[in-house]
Design a protein around this motif. Structure first.
Motif: not given
Length: 160
Positions: A76-78, A81-83, A85, A88
């Motif tokens: 569940n990478e989402h 946040g975004a790549k 973000s 992260r």
């Protein structure tokens, strides 16, 4: 005792508080692992291996939780946040601290391992030297083989 500073750079500070769910759990577990491994490393540096061994169960539990949380986040990478973000980047910052702790720990463990292996090798060589058969000529001018010589091995099998 080695301590690691978890204060993120100013641009990542707001994201530290925004993490929720598995992302926040991952950060918490990473910090706990860093602290525990740093404590274990310090105990090993102080040659207090018995106390370091007592941390093994707690470390195993934290590592299992860390692995489960990472697996959940990979599926569940989402959730973080975004790549590119800030969340992260903050997790990456904390993970870099864990890598730093692990490098220090590995260096200490390898040093202690080589010392232990050196001691075992020295003792083994000394035992072999003392039990080396005396070679002498017998009545027929051939080497006499001693019957007292027995092969001997020595090993250390202890997990730290």
């Amino acid at each position: 005792m080695t301590t690691f500073e978890f204060t993120p750079p100013p641009e990542l500070k707001p994201f530290a508080d925004q993490l929720t769910g598995p992302g926040a759990k991952l950060v918490k577990l990473t910090k706990s692992l860093c602290d525990l491994i740093a404590r274990e490393t310090n105990l090993l540096k102080c040659r207090r291996t018995r106390e370091a061994q007592q941390l093994h169960a707690q470390k195993s539990k934290l590592m299992a939780e860390y692995k489960d949380t990472m697996s959940q986040l990979q599926v569940n990478e989402h959730l973080i946040g975004a790549k590119d973000s800030g969340e992260r980047k903050y997790i990456r910052f904390i993970t870099d601290k864990l890598r730093e702790v692990l490098r220090d720990h590995a260096r200490v463990v390898l040093r202690l391992k080589s010392v232990a292996e050196g001691l075992i090798k020295s003792v083994g060589e000394e035992v072999a030297k003392q039990q080396r058969p005396v070679t002498a000529y017998g009545q027929n001018a051939a080497y006499q083989v001693s019957r007292a010589a027995r092969p001997m091995s020595l090993s250390l099998n202890q997990v730290i």
